[in-house]
Design a protein around this motif. Structure first.
Motif, PDB file in Angstrom:
ATOM      1  N   ARG A 181     -15.726  -9.485  -4.102  1.00 18.13           N
ATOM      2  CA  ARG A 181     -14.625  -9.268  -5.059  1.00 18.13           C
ATOM      3  C   ARG A 181     -13.272  -9.373  -4.358  1.00 18.13           C
ATOM      4  NH1 ARG A 181     -14.130  -4.195  -9.189  1.00 18.13           N
ATOM      5  NH2 ARG A 181     -14.242  -2.885  -7.335  1.00 18.13           N
ATOM      6  N   LEU A 182     -13.208  -8.859  -3.130  1.00 17.44           N
ATOM      7  CA  LEU A 182     -11.955  -8.947  -2.363  1.00 17.44           C
ATOM      8  C   LEU A 182     -11.631 -10.407  -2.047  1.00 17.44           C
ATOM      9  CD1 LEU A 182      -9.950  -6.909  -1.263  1.00 17.44           C
ATOM     10  CD2 LEU A 182     -11.290  -6.807   0.845  1.00 17.44           C
ATOM     11  N   ARG A 183     -12.646 -11.175  -1.659  1.00 19.74           N
ATOM     12  CA  ARG A 183     -12.432 -12.606  -1.364  1.00 19.74           C
ATOM     13  C   ARG A 183     -11.941 -13.347  -2.603  1.00 19.74           C
ATOM     14  NH1 ARG A 183     -14.333 -13.859   3.598  1.00 19.74           N
ATOM     15  NH2 ARG A 183     -16.264 -12.891   4.312  1.00 19.74           N
ATOM     16  N   ALA A 184     -12.435 -12.913  -3.768  1.00 18.69           N
ATOM     17  CA  ALA A 184     -12.070 -13.582  -5.028  1.00 18.69           C
ATOM     18  C   ALA A 184     -10.756 -13.017  -5.598  1.00 18.69           C
ATOM     19  CB  ALA A 184     -13.197 -13.420  -6.037  1.00 18.69           C
ATOM     20  N   ARG A 185     -10.023 -12.294  -4.764  1.00 21.91           N
ATOM     21  CA  ARG A 185      -8.719 -11.714  -5.124  1.00 21.91           C
ATOM     22  C   ARG A 185      -8.810 -10.731  -6.293  1.00 21.91           C
ATOM     23  NH1 ARG A 185      -7.346 -16.862  -3.422  1.00 21.91           N
ATOM     24  NH2 ARG A 185      -5.827 -16.861  -1.731  1.00 21.91           N
ATOM     25  N   GLY A 186      -9.907  -9.985  -6.327  1.00 27.51           N
ATOM     26  CA  GLY A 186     -10.031  -8.977  -7.382  1.00 27.51           C
ATOM     27  C   GLY A 186      -9.337  -7.684  -6.990  1.00 27.51           C
ATOM     28  N   HIS A 187      -8.096  -7.808  -6.512  1.00 30.69           N
ATOM     29  CA  HIS A 187      -7.407  -6.625  -5.967  1.00 30.69           C
ATOM     30  C   HIS A 187      -7.170  -5.553  -7.009  1.00 30.69           C
ATOM     31  CE1 HIS A 187      -5.780 -10.011  -3.312  1.00 30.69           C
ATOM     32  NE2 HIS A 187      -6.805  -9.450  -2.717  1.00 30.69           N
ATOM     33  N   GLU A 188      -6.726  -6.000  -8.174  1.00 26.23           N
ATOM     34  CA  GLU A 188      -6.389  -5.017  -9.218  1.00 26.23           C
ATOM     35  C   GLU A 188      -7.603  -4.188  -9.597  1.00 26.23           C
ATOM     36  OE1 GLU A 188      -4.404  -6.188 -12.849  1.00 26.23           O
ATOM     37  OE2 GLU A 188      -2.996  -7.335 -11.628  1.00 26.23           O
ATOM     38  N   ALA A 189      -8.737  -4.887  -9.777  1.00 28.67           N
ATOM     39  CA  ALA A 189      -9.961  -4.181 -10.172  1.00 28.67           C
ATOM     40  C   ALA A 189     -10.417  -3.242  -9.050  1.00 28.67           C
ATOM     41  CB  ALA A 189     -11.064  -5.179 -10.511  1.00 28.67           C
ATOM     42  N   LEU A 215       6.632  16.792   6.444  1.00 25.71           N
ATOM     43  CA  LEU A 215       7.073  16.516   5.070  1.00 25.71           C
ATOM     44  C   LEU A 215       5.943  16.877   4.108  1.00 25.71           C
ATOM     45  CD1 LEU A 215       8.840  13.040   5.442  1.00 25.71           C
ATOM     46  CD2 LEU A 215       9.869  15.321   5.440  1.00 25.71           C
ATOM     47  N   THR A 216       6.332  17.227   2.883  1.00 28.14           N
ATOM     48  CA  THR A 216       5.353  17.608   1.867  1.00 28.14           C
ATOM     49  C   THR A 216       5.700  16.909   0.567  1.00 28.14           C
ATOM     50  OG1 THR A 216       5.017  19.758   2.885  1.00 28.14           O
ATOM     51  CG2 THR A 216       4.429  19.595   0.589  1.00 28.14           C
ATOM     52  N   GLY A 217       4.685  16.548  -0.197  1.00 21.75           N
ATOM     53  CA  GLY A 217       4.945  15.940  -1.500  1.00 21.75           C
ATOM     54  C   GLY A 217       3.683  15.899  -2.332  1.00 21.75           C
ATOM     55  N   LEU A 218       3.793  15.247  -3.487  1.00 21.49           N
ATOM     56  CA  LEU A 218       2.647  15.122  -4.391  1.00 21.49           C
ATOM     57  C   LEU A 218       2.152  13.692  -4.373  1.00 21.49           C
ATOM     58  CD1 LEU A 218       3.570  17.096  -7.645  1.00 21.49           C
ATOM     59  CD2 LEU A 218       2.081  17.806  -5.765  1.00 21.49           C
ATOM     60  N   THR A 219       0.845  13.515  -4.253  1.00 24.77           N
ATOM     61  CA  THR A 219       0.296  12.162  -4.223  1.00 24.77           C
ATOM     62  C   THR A 219       0.571  11.457  -5.565  1.00 24.77           C
ATOM     63  OG1 THR A 219      -1.873  12.952  -4.946  1.00 24.77           O
ATOM     64  CG2 THR A 219      -1.523  12.732  -2.574  1.00 24.77           C
ATOM     65  N   ALA A 220       0.855  10.144  -5.464  1.00 21.01           N
ATOM     66  CA  ALA A 220       1.223   9.374  -6.660  1.00 21.01           C
ATOM     67  C   ALA A 220       0.493   8.035  -6.694  1.00 21.01           C
ATOM     68  CB  ALA A 220       2.737   9.172  -6.675  1.00 21.01           C
ATOM     69  N   GLY A 221      -0.771   8.036  -6.242  1.00 19.09           N
ATOM     70  CA  GLY A 221      -1.577   6.812  -6.303  1.00 19.09           C
ATOM     71  C   GLY A 221      -1.464   5.992  -5.033  1.00 19.09           C
ATOM     72  N   ILE A 222      -2.114   4.817  -5.052  1.00 20.02           N
ATOM     73  CA  ILE A 222      -2.027   3.909  -3.904  1.00 20.02           C
ATOM     74  C   ILE A 222      -1.405   2.602  -4.387  1.00 20.02           C
ATOM     75  CG2 ILE A 222      -3.933   4.881  -2.578  1.00 20.02           C
ATOM     76  CD1 ILE A 222      -5.683   2.563  -3.617  1.00 20.02           C
ATOM     77  N   ASP A 223      -0.814   1.863  -3.442  1.00 18.66           N
ATOM     78  CA  ASP A 223      -0.225   0.581  -3.840  1.00 18.66           C
ATOM     79  C   ASP A 223      -1.211  -0.563  -3.565  1.00 18.66           C
ATOM     80  OD1 ASP A 223      -0.054  -0.066  -1.167  1.00 18.66           O
ATOM     81  OD2 ASP A 223       2.125   0.129  -1.031  1.00 18.66           O
ATOM     82  N   ASP A 224      -0.748  -1.802  -3.794  1.00 19.59           N
ATOM     83  CA  ASP A 224      -1.683  -2.932  -3.705  1.00 19.59           C
ATOM     84  C   ASP A 224      -2.060  -3.302  -2.277  1.00 19.59           C
ATOM     85  OD1 ASP A 224       0.671  -3.988  -2.885  1.00 19.59           O
ATOM     86  OD2 ASP A 224       0.649  -5.716  -4.235  1.00 19.59           O
ATOM     87  N   ARG A 225      -1.524  -2.570  -1.301  1.00 22.37           N
ATOM     88  CA  ARG A 225      -1.967  -2.776   0.084  1.00 22.37           C
ATOM     89  C   ARG A 225      -2.724  -1.556   0.617  1.00 22.37           C
ATOM     90  NH1 ARG A 225       3.443  -4.482   2.765  1.00 22.37           N
ATOM     91  NH2 ARG A 225       4.248  -3.479   0.891  1.00 22.37           N
ATOM     92  N   GLY A 226      -3.013  -0.636  -0.305  1.00 21.35           N
ATOM     93  CA  GLY A 226      -3.843   0.514   0.070  1.00 21.35           C
ATOM     94  C   GLY A 226      -3.068   1.677   0.656  1.00 21.35           C
ATOM     95  N   ALA A 227      -1.724   1.596   0.644  1.00 17.81           N
ATOM     96  CA  ALA A 227      -0.926   2.719   1.165  1.00 17.81           C
ATOM     97  C   ALA A 227      -0.913   3.857   0.147  1.00 17.81           C
ATOM     98  CB  ALA A 227       0.497   2.253   1.447  1.00 17.81           C
TER      99      ALA A 227
END
Ligand code: BTN
Length: 247
Positions: A181-189, A215-227
């Protein structure tokens, strides 16, 4: 999996399946080749740590060739996390969660039952191949004191024996699917599936050590590079590596 038929080598005990898989790949083993062991004597964890690998675990490393053809190779670790959660669910019925960046944990209380370590080999910025290592605590009952309160195994959680061979087969099949799936660019999925399996990636308090102190904060998801994205009183932050302390 692409190209020639894969090689699967099983050991009772090895130093590190990642080490063996890197050597196997360097010797030309095809994409999707696997090294698997029931025990490791020098299992490697993230950040240079040792990975406790007594007999009774599933320690598996999967070779990924043609990494250059993968648009976002940094997502390989996340893809392996989704594969591990799927394989555990399919084989045991246990709904495991993912905790950024790559811990597989029980839901409540969160105890680590599996970990993932991807390692790459290449010259300069060109990655020739990568190895994705997955360590699952299948029937481990005792852990080193420093992790004892935070670690568990499938057998301990479920109170029954686990079919290790079925888990191994399901994990290889799931890795095949996720890498394809990664090879087929299924990044969003992939990001969607990873996020669904990771409730702590949103709205959970985390701390980390930065150049400016803790530093402290609230998690807000990951971005399209996995950060990992974190909302702080001083603005948004993007964490790519490092130790995160979960409140
Ligand atoms: C972590 O620190 O969470 C990552 C642990 C990864 C362990 C696996 S076990 C199979 C493979 N071989 C190793 O030496 N490490 C990885």
């Amino acid at each position: 999996m692409t190209g020639a038929a894969r090689v699967i080598r099983s050991f009772q005990s090895v130093d590190s399946t990642n080490e063996r898989a890197l050597a196997l790949a360097a010797a030309g083993a095809p994409d999707g080749s696997v090294i698997v062991a029931a025990e490791q004597t020098a299992g490697r964890g993230r950040r240079g740590r040792a990975w406790h690998s007594p007999e009774g675990g599933l320690y598996l490393s999967y070779v990924v060739r043609d990494v250059d053809a993968i648009e976002k190779p940094a997502l390989l670790t996340l893809a392996a996390g989704v594969a591990a959660v799927r394989a555990i669910g399919e084989t045991t019925g246990l709904r495991a969660d993912l905790k950024w960046p790559n811990d597989v944990v029980t839901a409540d209380p969160p105890r680590k039952i599996a970990g993932i370590l991807a390692e790459a080999s290449g010259a300069g910025s060109r990655i020739e191949f990568a190895v994705v290592g997955v360590g699952v605590n299948v029937s481990t009952v005792s852990f080193p004191p420093e992790v004892a309160t935070r670690a568990s195994s499938l057998a301990v959680e479920l109170g029954r024996e686990i079919d290790r061979d079925a888990l191994q087969a399901a994990l290889i099949a799931a890795l095949d699917r996720e890498v394809a799936r990664l090879r087929a660019r299924g990044h969003e999925a992939l990001i969607r599936d990873w996020s669904e399996a990771s409730p702590s990636a949103r709205g959970r308090r985390v701390s980390w050590v930065s150049q400016d102190g803790v530093l402290t904060g609230l998690t807000a998801g990951i971005d399209d590079r996995g950060a990992l994205l974190v909302t702080t009183p001083h603005g948004p932050e993007r964490l790519v590596a490092g130790e995160v302390i979960w409140a």
